[in-house]
Every structure is written in C-alpha cells, then in structure tokens.
Design a protein around this motif. Sequence first.
Motif, PDB file in Angstrom:
ATOM      1  N   LYS A  58       0.821  -1.209   0.000  1.00 14.22           N
ATOM      2  CA  LYS A  58       0.000   0.000   0.000  1.00 14.22           C
ATOM      3  C   LYS A  58       0.851   1.252   0.000  1.00 14.22           C
ATOM      4  CE  LYS A  58      -4.223  -0.832  -0.606  1.00 14.22           C
ATOM      5  NZ  LYS A  58      -4.897  -0.283  -1.785  1.00 14.22           N
ATOM      6  N   LEU A  59       2.001   1.190   0.658  1.00 16.19           N
ATOM      7  CA  LEU A  59       2.859   2.371   0.739  1.00 16.19           C
ATOM      8  C   LEU A  59       3.469   2.726  -0.615  1.00 16.19           C
ATOM      9  CD1 LEU A  59       4.727   1.998   4.150  1.00 16.19           C
ATOM     10  CD2 LEU A  59       2.917   3.584   3.528  1.00 16.19           C
ATOM     11  N   VAL A  60       3.471   1.766  -1.526  1.00 12.72           N
ATOM     12  CA  VAL A  60       4.004   2.042  -2.860  1.00 12.72           C
ATOM     13  C   VAL A  60       3.168   3.118  -3.551  1.00 12.72           C
ATOM     14  CG1 VAL A  60       4.283   1.061  -5.167  1.00 12.72           C
ATOM     15  CG2 VAL A  60       5.105  -0.192  -3.180  1.00 12.72           C
ATOM     16  N   ASP A  61       1.870   3.135  -3.272  1.00 11.90           N
ATOM     17  CA  ASP A  61       0.973   4.114  -3.900  1.00 11.90           C
ATOM     18  C   ASP A  61       1.191   5.526  -3.372  1.00 11.90           C
ATOM     19  OD1 ASP A  61      -0.098   2.029  -5.290  1.00 11.90           O
ATOM     20  OD2 ASP A  61      -1.779   1.728  -3.914  1.00 11.90           O
ATOM     21  N   GLY A  62       1.946   5.654  -2.289  1.00  9.23           N
ATOM     22  CA  GLY A  62       2.172   6.965  -1.715  1.00  9.23           C
ATOM     23  C   GLY A  62       2.259   6.873  -0.204  1.00  9.23           C
ATOM     24  N   PRO A  63       2.857   7.883   0.441  1.00  7.16           N
ATOM     25  CA  PRO A  63       3.022   7.862   1.890  1.00  7.16           C
ATOM     26  C   PRO A  63       1.682   7.840   2.613  1.00  7.16           C
ATOM     27  CG  PRO A  63       3.705   9.987   0.963  1.00  7.16           C
ATOM     28  CD  PRO A  63       3.461   9.072  -0.179  1.00  7.16           C
ATOM     29  N   LEU A  64       1.666   7.207   3.772  1.00  8.23           N
ATOM     30  CA  LEU A  64       0.457   7.094   4.579  1.00  8.23           C
ATOM     31  C   LEU A  64       0.793   7.328   6.041  1.00  8.23           C
ATOM     32  CD1 LEU A  64      -1.126   3.872   3.006  1.00  8.23           C
ATOM     33  CD2 LEU A  64      -2.029   6.192   2.812  1.00  8.23           C
ATOM     34  N   ARG A  65      -0.196   7.809   6.773  1.00  7.87           N
ATOM     35  CA  ARG A  65      -0.035   7.992   8.208  1.00  7.87           C
ATOM     36  C   ARG A  65      -0.428   6.722   8.949  1.00  7.87           C
ATOM     37  NH1 ARG A  65      -3.571  10.675   9.897  1.00  7.87           N
ATOM     38  NH2 ARG A  65      -4.777  11.238   8.071  1.00  7.87           N
ATOM     39  N   PHE A  66      -0.037   6.673  10.219  1.00  9.67           N
ATOM     40  CA  PHE A  66      -0.263   5.494  11.051  1.00  9.67           C
ATOM     41  C   PHE A  66      -1.711   5.009  10.999  1.00  9.67           C
ATOM     42  CE2 PHE A  66      -1.046   3.259  15.024  1.00  9.67           C
ATOM     43  CZ  PHE A  66       0.070   2.460  15.149  1.00  9.67           C
ATOM     44  N   ASN A  67      -2.622   5.896  11.328  1.00  6.13           N
ATOM     45  CA  ASN A  67      -4.017   5.484  11.401  1.00  6.13           C
ATOM     46  C   ASN A  67      -4.635   5.243  10.026  1.00  6.13           C
ATOM     47  OD1 ASN A  67      -4.399   5.204  14.129  1.00  6.13           O
ATOM     48  ND2 ASN A  67      -4.861   7.369  14.438  1.00  6.13           N
ATOM     49  N   GLN A  68      -4.060   5.862   9.001  1.00  7.35           N
ATOM     50  CA  GLN A  68      -4.539   5.567   7.645  1.00  7.35           C
ATOM     51  C   GLN A  68      -4.248   4.110   7.300  1.00  7.35           C
ATOM     52  OE1 GLN A  68      -2.515   8.672   5.347  1.00  7.35           O
ATOM     53  NE2 GLN A  68      -4.488   9.619   4.884  1.00  7.35           N
ATOM     54  N   ILE A  69      -3.032   3.690   7.587  1.00  2.38           N
ATOM     55  CA  ILE A  69      -2.660   2.301   7.330  1.00  2.38           C
ATOM     56  C   ILE A  69      -3.558   1.367   8.125  1.00  2.38           C
ATOM     57  CG2 ILE A  69      -0.803   0.609   7.438  1.00  2.38           C
ATOM     58  CD1 ILE A  69       1.189   2.923   7.380  1.00  2.38           C
ATOM     59  N   ARG A  70      -3.815   1.756   9.370  1.00  2.16           N
ATOM     60  CA  ARG A  70      -4.631   0.922  10.246  1.00  2.16           C
ATOM     61  C   ARG A  70      -6.032   0.707   9.661  1.00  2.16           C
ATOM     62  NH1 ARG A  70      -7.068   1.102  15.863  1.00  2.16           N
ATOM     63  NH2 ARG A  70      -7.111   3.358  15.832  1.00  2.16           N
ATOM     64  N   ARG A  71      -6.556   1.745   9.020  1.00  4.40           N
ATOM     65  CA  ARG A  71      -7.895   1.626   8.439  1.00  4.40           C
ATOM     66  C   ARG A  71      -7.871   0.810   7.144  1.00  4.40           C
ATOM     67  NH1 ARG A  71      -8.840   6.821  11.032  1.00  4.40           N
ATOM     68  NH2 ARG A  71      -7.511   7.858   9.525  1.00  4.40           N
ATOM     69  N   ILE A  72      -6.784   0.959   6.387  1.00  7.84           N
ATOM     70  CA  ILE A  72      -6.695   0.260   5.105  1.00  7.84           C
ATOM     71  C   ILE A  72      -6.453  -1.231   5.305  1.00  7.84           C
ATOM     72  CG2 ILE A  72      -5.257  -0.021   3.050  1.00  7.84           C
ATOM     73  CD1 ILE A  72      -4.822   3.061   3.136  1.00  7.84           C
ATOM     74  N   VAL A  73      -5.474  -1.543   6.135  1.00  5.71           N
ATOM     75  CA  VAL A  73      -5.156  -2.945   6.401  1.00  5.71           C
ATOM     76  C   VAL A  73      -6.098  -3.442   7.487  1.00  5.71           C
ATOM     77  CG1 VAL A  73      -3.358  -4.574   7.073  1.00  5.71           C
ATOM     78  CG2 VAL A  73      -2.754  -2.526   5.784  1.00  5.71           C
ATOM     79  N   GLU A  74      -7.245  -3.938   7.071  1.00  6.59           N
ATOM     80  CA  GLU A  74      -8.285  -4.324   8.020  1.00  6.59           C
ATOM     81  C   GLU A  74      -7.808  -5.465   8.920  1.00  6.59           C
ATOM     82  OE1 GLU A  74     -12.124  -5.099   6.359  1.00  6.59           O
ATOM     83  OE2 GLU A  74     -11.854  -3.611   4.783  1.00  6.59           O
ATOM     84  N   GLY A  75      -8.098  -5.312  10.197  1.00  6.49           N
ATOM     85  CA  GLY A  75      -7.818  -6.403  11.119  1.00  6.49           C
ATOM     86  C   GLY A  75      -6.470  -6.317  11.810  1.00  6.49           C
ATOM     87  N   ILE A  76      -5.628  -5.392  11.392  1.00  6.03           N
ATOM     88  CA  ILE A  76      -4.327  -5.271  12.064  1.00  6.03           C
ATOM     89  C   ILE A  76      -4.517  -4.517  13.375  1.00  6.03           C
ATOM     90  CG2 ILE A  76      -3.600  -3.094  10.959  1.00  6.03           C
ATOM     91  CD1 ILE A  76      -0.757  -4.367  10.795  1.00  6.03           C
ATOM     92  N   SER A  77      -3.858  -4.990  14.419  1.00  5.36           N
ATOM     93  CA  SER A  77      -3.951  -4.320  15.715  1.00  5.36           C
ATOM     94  C   SER A  77      -2.929  -3.192  15.766  1.00  5.36           C
ATOM     95  CB  SER A  77      -3.679  -5.316  16.833  1.00  5.36           C
ATOM     96  OG  SER A  77      -2.350  -5.778  16.775  1.00  5.36           O
ATOM     97  N   GLN A  78      -3.165  -2.252  16.660  1.00  7.80           N
ATOM     98  CA  GLN A  78      -2.230  -1.138  16.802  1.00  7.80           C
ATOM     99  C   GLN A  78      -0.839  -1.655  17.132  1.00  7.80           C
ATOM    100  OE1 GLN A  78      -4.617   0.914  19.848  1.00  7.80           O
ATOM    101  NE2 GLN A  78      -4.612   2.689  18.515  1.00  7.80           N
ATOM    102  N   LYS A  79      -0.804  -2.687  17.960  1.00  6.83           N
ATOM    103  CA  LYS A  79       0.476  -3.228  18.386  1.00  6.83           C
ATOM    104  C   LYS A  79       1.261  -3.798  17.210  1.00  6.83           C
ATOM    105  CE  LYS A  79       2.426  -6.948  21.089  1.00  6.83           C
ATOM    106  NZ  LYS A  79       2.098  -8.212  21.738  1.00  6.83           N
ATOM    107  N   MET A  80       0.589  -4.624  16.402  1.00  9.95           N
ATOM    108  CA  MET A  80       1.267  -5.262  15.277  1.00  9.95           C
ATOM    109  C   MET A  80       1.675  -4.231  14.234  1.00  9.95           C
ATOM    110  SD  MET A  80       1.890  -8.225  15.979  1.00  9.95           S
ATOM    111  CE  MET A  80       2.669  -8.621  14.423  1.00  9.95           C
ATOM    112  N   LEU A  81       0.830  -3.212  14.032  1.00 15.78           N
ATOM    113  CA  LEU A  81       1.177  -2.176  13.068  1.00 15.78           C
ATOM    114  C   LEU A  81       2.415  -1.421  13.533  1.00 15.78           C
ATOM    115  CD1 LEU A  81       0.716  -0.513  10.589  1.00 15.78           C
ATOM    116  CD2 LEU A  81      -1.022   0.797  11.785  1.00 15.78           C
ATOM    117  N   SER A  82       2.406  -1.021  14.789  1.00 18.53           N
ATOM    118  CA  SER A  82       3.552  -0.313  15.358  1.00 18.53           C
ATOM    119  C   SER A  82       4.820  -1.157  15.256  1.00 18.53           C
ATOM    120  CB  SER A  82       3.250   0.016  16.819  1.00 18.53           C
ATOM    121  OG  SER A  82       4.388   0.481  17.479  1.00 18.53           O
ATOM    122  N   GLN A  83       4.681  -2.420  15.623  1.00 12.90           N
ATOM    123  CA  GLN A  83       5.807  -3.360  15.623  1.00 12.90           C
ATOM    124  C   GLN A  83       6.364  -3.578  14.209  1.00 12.90           C
ATOM    125  OE1 GLN A  83       5.417  -7.747  17.095  1.00 12.90           O
ATOM    126  NE2 GLN A  83       5.192  -6.428  18.852  1.00 12.90           N
TER     127      GLN A  83
END
Lengths: 150, 150
Positions: A58-83
């Motif tokens: 997804k980042l290939v399409d352009g830069p994204l913020r933390f919570n944007q990624i969280r909304r796009i990648v459904e089901g990822i927890s904050q912890k796993m995204l941060s990690q």
Amino acid sequence: MHLNQFWKASKKALPGDKVTPQKPGPAMRIPNVYEKDCPTRLVLDHIADKWTALILWKLVDGPLRFNQIRRIVEGISQKMLSQTLKQLERDGLVSRRAFATVPVTVEYSVTPLGHSLAEKMAAVSLWAQDNIDSVLSAQAKYDAGVDETA
Amino acid sequence: MHLNQFWKASKKALPGDKVTPQKPGPAMRIPNVYEKDCPTRLVLDHIADKWTALILWKLVDGPLRFNQIRRIVEGISQKMLSQTLKQLERDGLVSRRAFATVPVTVEYSVTPLGHSLAEKMAAVSLWAQDNIDSVLSAQAKYDAGVDETA
DNA sequence: CTCGCTAGTTTCGTTTGGGTACTAGCTACA
DNA sequence: TGTAGCTAGTACCCAAACGAAACTAGCGAG
C-alpha cells in the motif's frame, strides 16, 4: 567485511547429518537462506510476513499515516502495526517522518530498497487473489478425503 | 459459487471507521487481501511464511522425502516441517505420495499450482540474498541512531 | 541385541501475537 | 466549561504458536 561474523556460531546441524560442505574457507560466504545461521534467514523471517506484504504494497501508492494504514489494512492491531513499521524502518524498507502538526502526524513512505521488495511481495499477494478459487477447492477436496478415511 | 459464503460474517471494522463500501451487493465479490474476512487473507497468512518459501522453492528442483527436506532446510523442526507440509498439501500446492518400501518412504512434489507460487516466493528469497548487505547496514545505522537518542 | 533408518506425533516450556486499555496534548462542539 | 474526539503510539495480559526433545512402530544391519 562485517558480514562474515554471523557465521562464527556453531554450524552443527542434526547429529549425524552430512550438510553439503559449501567451501567453508575464510573466503567471503555467499548468502544462502537455507543456512541456519545466515543473516538472510532472519531477514526472510521479517519480510515473508502477512502484515509486511500488505503494508509495503500500500505504501508504494504513496506515503500514509499510522491510522490511515490501520484503516486500510483491516484487522491489524495497533500493536502489530507499530511493531511491523518499526521493523520495516530498521531494515531500511520504509522511512518515518514526524510532522509537528497539532496532533503530531507521522508519515510512512517506502524507500527505494523497500520498493524493490514490495514488487516481489505484491506478486505473492496478487497470486493469492488470483488463485483463491483453486486453493479453496483443493482444501475442500482434502478435507473431504480426510473425513472418509474412517 | 461457494466463495461468497465467506463474507457473511460481520464486517464491522474499528468503531467509527468508514471502510470503503466496495459495492456490498449480492454480486460476486472481488477477492481482496485487504478485507479482514476475505479468504485470500487466510491463504496469504499460510504462504507468506519463511518455511513455505524455503520448502516450496526446493521442491521445484524435484521431489524430496521428508528427511531430505529436513536436512536441506537447516533449522526446521520435525513438527514445523510436518505441519507446513500438511498445510501445503491441503492448499493443493504440494502432493504427497507414500511408498510401501521397507521403512515407509514418503515423497513430496510440487503441483502446477504450487509451482506458480514457488516462483513468486523464490523471488522474495532471492531478494533477501541479493539485498542482505543493504538491510544489514540499514539495521546498523538505525541501531546506532537509537542509541545516541539519549 | 541393540542401534539406526523411515516418517511422523506428542509433550512441554518459551516466545510471539492479538485485544484492550491507557498515555499526551490539542480542537471542536454543546 | 465540560467532554468527546483526533493524533501516534505504549503497557498489560492472555491465548496461540513455535521450537527442542522425547517417543511411536517395524524392519535391516552389525
């Protein structure tokens, strides 16, 4: 070259196993993911990962913020995204930029190195989408066969 | 088409999140790995795996027996090998043939479906081998930067 | 008679993953 | 003036997964 030090650890495999010698001289080793103590193995463990594949692609399409990624990648927890993001940043695959906006915003973008990997991983994700029917029918056939093994 | 039933489960994401609607009609859904309940996500979780990549890639060169794989893929435990092979067989990526030899021998080979995936995964493994230096130096730089953040 | 080979399964302790709650500082709205 | 929301994470706890090792069974070789 600092890469050689990673092979200093014990190389004994299973007792009695004859692993192919693969010229164990002091010469530069060729990275081989099939070697237990090869650093490529560790890297492969990072990148051959569900979340890595999805985020990087997804980042290939352009830069994204933390919570944007969280909304796009459904089901990822904050912890796993941060990690995962921290791991990707450490491996030089994504770069992190913080902006001193009102609530601090952080932008993640893919590096050239990360872009080259993202292409490979995207192929895997696309394979999953293209061949999901074949896999599901194979699973159904397998499960049916196991049941009637009574 | 039996594929539709997988989307019957609740689709609510984070509370207050507006997930892109993506035409929720009764029409055939397009498989999308970014959807939480899409079967492609489950499959991606199987295949985006260190052991899957290594095993599948080696089987492309020709069929191998259980213990042969164990010796080639250094560091894999019997449990994980058994588990991964079973998974791959269920997904229709490898086929298992048992021979009534004196100690029973079992041969694993890659299916055409598995072969198509193996190519994609091999690209990822090769990427790791080709870019290990870049990743290691990125890690070193990151770790040094974190230390001096005192 | 015991060891080793085959392909696994089982057990157990440790590591990892995931869900939830919580932080800080500011804004918008009632 | 509350208070509810946004931002980007971190802390905690439990469940699931992983890994090492022991164990299964039957036969051949020494």
